[in-house]
Design an enzyme around this catalytic site. Structure first.
Site, PDB file in Angstrom:
ATOM      1  N   TYR A   1       6.358  11.319  13.231  1.00  0.00           N
ATOM      2  CA  TYR A   1       5.497  10.620  12.252  1.00  0.00           C
ATOM      3  C   TYR A   1       6.201  10.379  10.913  1.00  0.00           C
ATOM      4  CZ  TYR A   1       1.757  12.188  15.458  1.00  0.00           C
ATOM      5  OH  TYR A   1       0.973  12.446  16.561  1.00  0.00           O
TER       6      TYR A   1
ATOM      7  N   HIS B   1       6.069  16.886  22.343  1.00  0.00           N
ATOM      8  CA  HIS B   1       5.218  15.712  22.083  1.00  0.00           C
ATOM      9  C   HIS B   1       4.965  14.898  23.355  1.00  0.00           C
ATOM     10  CE1 HIS B   1       4.264  12.792  18.546  1.00  0.00           C
ATOM     11  NE2 HIS B   1       3.399  12.636  19.519  1.00  0.00           N
TER      12      HIS B   1
HETATM   13  P1  NAP Z   1      -8.105   8.270  15.548  1.00  0.00           P
HETATM   14  O1  NAP Z   1      -8.103   9.545  14.809  1.00  0.00           O
HETATM   15  O2  NAP Z   1      -9.039   8.110  16.700  1.00  0.00           O
HETATM   16  O3  NAP Z   1      -8.405   7.049  14.582  1.00  0.00           O
HETATM   17  C1  NAP Z   1      -7.792   6.905  13.318  1.00  0.00           C
HETATM   18  C2  NAP Z   1      -8.266   5.591  12.696  1.00  0.00           C
HETATM   19  O4  NAP Z   1      -9.694   5.621  12.551  1.00  0.00           O
HETATM   20  C3  NAP Z   1      -7.706   5.356  11.312  1.00  0.00           C
HETATM   21  O5  NAP Z   1      -7.478   3.976  11.169  1.00  0.00           O
HETATM   22  C4  NAP Z   1      -8.810   5.820  10.373  1.00  0.00           C
HETATM   23  O6  NAP Z   1      -8.843   5.102   9.165  1.00  0.00           O
HETATM   24  C5  NAP Z   1     -10.049   5.460  11.183  1.00  0.00           C
HETATM   25  N1  NAP Z   1     -11.161   6.380  10.888  1.00  0.00           N
HETATM   26  C6  NAP Z   1     -11.157   7.729  11.000  1.00  0.00           C
HETATM   27  N2  NAP Z   1     -12.353   8.227  10.657  1.00  0.00           N
HETATM   28  C7  NAP Z   1     -13.123   7.166  10.303  1.00  0.00           C
HETATM   29  C8  NAP Z   1     -14.458   7.046   9.843  1.00  0.00           C
HETATM   30  N3  NAP Z   1     -15.222   8.118   9.678  1.00  0.00           N
HETATM   31  N4  NAP Z   1     -14.946   5.787   9.578  1.00  0.00           N
HETATM   32  C9  NAP Z   1     -14.165   4.696   9.753  1.00  0.00           C
HETATM   33  N5  NAP Z   1     -12.887   4.742  10.186  1.00  0.00           N
HETATM   34  C10 NAP Z   1     -12.370   5.984  10.456  1.00  0.00           C
HETATM   35  O7  NAP Z   1      -6.635   7.913  16.106  1.00  0.00           O
HETATM   36  P2  NAP Z   1      -5.171   8.517  15.919  1.00  0.00           P
HETATM   37  O8  NAP Z   1      -4.801   8.600  14.476  1.00  0.00           O
HETATM   38  O9  NAP Z   1      -4.286   7.779  16.803  1.00  0.00           O
HETATM   39  O10 NAP Z   1      -5.320   9.995  16.518  1.00  0.00           O
HETATM   40  C11 NAP Z   1      -5.613  11.127  15.715  1.00  0.00           C
HETATM   41  C12 NAP Z   1      -4.412  12.025  15.554  1.00  0.00           C
HETATM   42  O11 NAP Z   1      -3.989  12.512  16.812  1.00  0.00           O
HETATM   43  C13 NAP Z   1      -3.159  11.319  15.011  1.00  0.00           C
HETATM   44  O12 NAP Z   1      -3.235  11.054  13.642  1.00  0.00           O
HETATM   45  C14 NAP Z   1      -2.106  12.288  15.408  1.00  0.00           C
HETATM   46  O13 NAP Z   1      -2.091  13.410  14.527  1.00  0.00           O
HETATM   47  C15 NAP Z   1      -2.585  12.675  16.812  1.00  0.00           C
HETATM   48  N6  NAP Z   1      -2.003  11.831  17.894  1.00  0.00           N
HETATM   49  C16 NAP Z   1      -1.203  12.444  18.807  1.00  0.00           C
HETATM   50  C17 NAP Z   1      -0.642  11.723  19.832  1.00  0.00           C
HETATM   51  C18 NAP Z   1       0.224  12.425  20.831  1.00  0.00           C
HETATM   52  O14 NAP Z   1       0.942  11.754  21.582  1.00  0.00           O
HETATM   53  N7  NAP Z   1       0.190  13.743  20.889  1.00  0.00           N
HETATM   54  C19 NAP Z   1      -0.900  10.351  19.966  1.00  0.00           C
HETATM   55  C20 NAP Z   1      -1.732   9.736  19.038  1.00  0.00           C
HETATM   56  C21 NAP Z   1      -2.291  10.498  18.027  1.00  0.00           C
HETATM   57  P3  NAP Z   1      -8.210   5.617   7.759  1.00  0.00           P
HETATM   58  O15 NAP Z   1      -6.875   6.232   8.051  1.00  0.00           O
HETATM   59  O16 NAP Z   1      -8.135   4.372   6.957  1.00  0.00           O
HETATM   60  O17 NAP Z   1      -9.140   6.620   7.137  1.00  0.00           O
END
Ligand code: NAP
Length: 265
Positions: A41, A99
């Protein structure tokens, strides 16, 4: 050892130094005690700075990071995890994940290096991410340390029943990434309807549904204070069994993180 908190802050794509630092600090001051980052990241430095800036002791924060897919050979595990600790400005992480089990991953090379880091205390727990059932079998057999967590994509549009059953049976955490389906939960009629009943948003309902499940944790990424606080409010949403069952019945398989070399393809 820091306690594991089931609602953590995700930080993927939070690469703007100020925004990332502020999001981590705001989350910790809101009550979050679990922060998820990764070498991939490019933000470990800012995550570390956010933790340092918050009025919360390091030992009260459960900090997780992940080894990049190029860093899974034995020496690279050691060198890159030391570099992560330096960027995070800490002596240990609470959880270090593989990862992705792709590219330089080789169970017999990678996992003994994680065991050594675990024995030495540089990592408090070992995690896996994006593993298939077959790769899980091999990893569990190879590792000396217990698997603490398996991190996978999981939300109401990709429910991961089989991996969840496995996590419960083997008693490790299933950590749900993309727990608000990157915003897609906002338009899911079942979530909107259940939210209206509980005076909650579809984001909160999605998180509450995950947290209602045994052995499941969730790490929504949010940048603005409004989203960070809203998501934390999911801890106060008490879904009924009927609500949970209604979401369980959503039969959509919408995987958001996918590419040809992913282990399941
Ligand atoms: P997510 O958490 O499902 O969605 C994040 C998105 O949703 C961002 O654009 C955020 O906007 C928005 N959001 C969050 N809460 C909100 C709310 N209450 N109202 C409106 N919009 C909202 O997706 P993700 O970031 O892909 O996944 C979460 C975490 O999982 C990642 O950040 C990472 O740490 C981890 N991850 C791991 C892997 C892996 O391969 N292990 C893969 C993907 C993700 P804003 O940022 O503008 O607030």
């Amino acid at each position: 050892m820091s306690e594991f908190h089931r609602l953590g802050l995700g930080t993927y794509r939070n690469t703007d130094p100020d925004a990332c630092r502020t999001a981590v600090e705001t989350a910790l001051e809101t009550g979050y005690r679990h922060v998820d980052t990764a070498q991939m990241y490019d933000n470990e430095t800012y995550v570390g700075e956010g933790i340092a800036a918050a009025d919360v002791a390091r030992e009260d924060v459960f900090l997780a990071t992940k080894l990049d897919t190029d860093n899974l050979a034995r020496d690279a595990v050691h060198e890159s995890s030391a570099a992560s600790l330096e960027r995070l400005d800490t002596d240990y992480v609470d959880l270090l994940y593989v990862h992705w089990p792709i590219d330089s991953y080789d169970a017999a090379e990678t996992l003994p290096a994680l065991d050594t880091l675990h024995t030495e205390g540089a990592i408090r727990n070992v995690g896996l991410s994006n593993f298939t059932p077959e790769l899980l079998d091999e990893a569990i057999e190879t590792l000396e340390a217990p698997v603490f967590a398996h991190q996978v994509e999981m939300h109401p549009l990709l429910q991961q029943e089989a991996l969840h059953e496995r996590a419960v049976a083997d008693d490790y955490w299933l950590v749900a990434y993309c727990p608000v389906a990157r915003g897609q939960v906002a338009d899911v009629p079942e979530l909107v309807e259940i939210g209206e009943k509980h005076d909650a948003t579809p984001y909160q309902v999605s998180l509450a549904w995950l947290l209602a499940k045994e052995n499941v944790a969730a790490i929504p990424k949010a940048t603005s204070k409004q989203h960070i606080v809203e998501n934390y409010g999911a801890l106060d949403v008490e879904l009924s069994e009927a609500d949970v069952a209604k979401i369980d019945r959503i039969e959509r398989e919408e995987r958001l993180v996918d590419f040809p070399a992913a282990p399941w393809n």
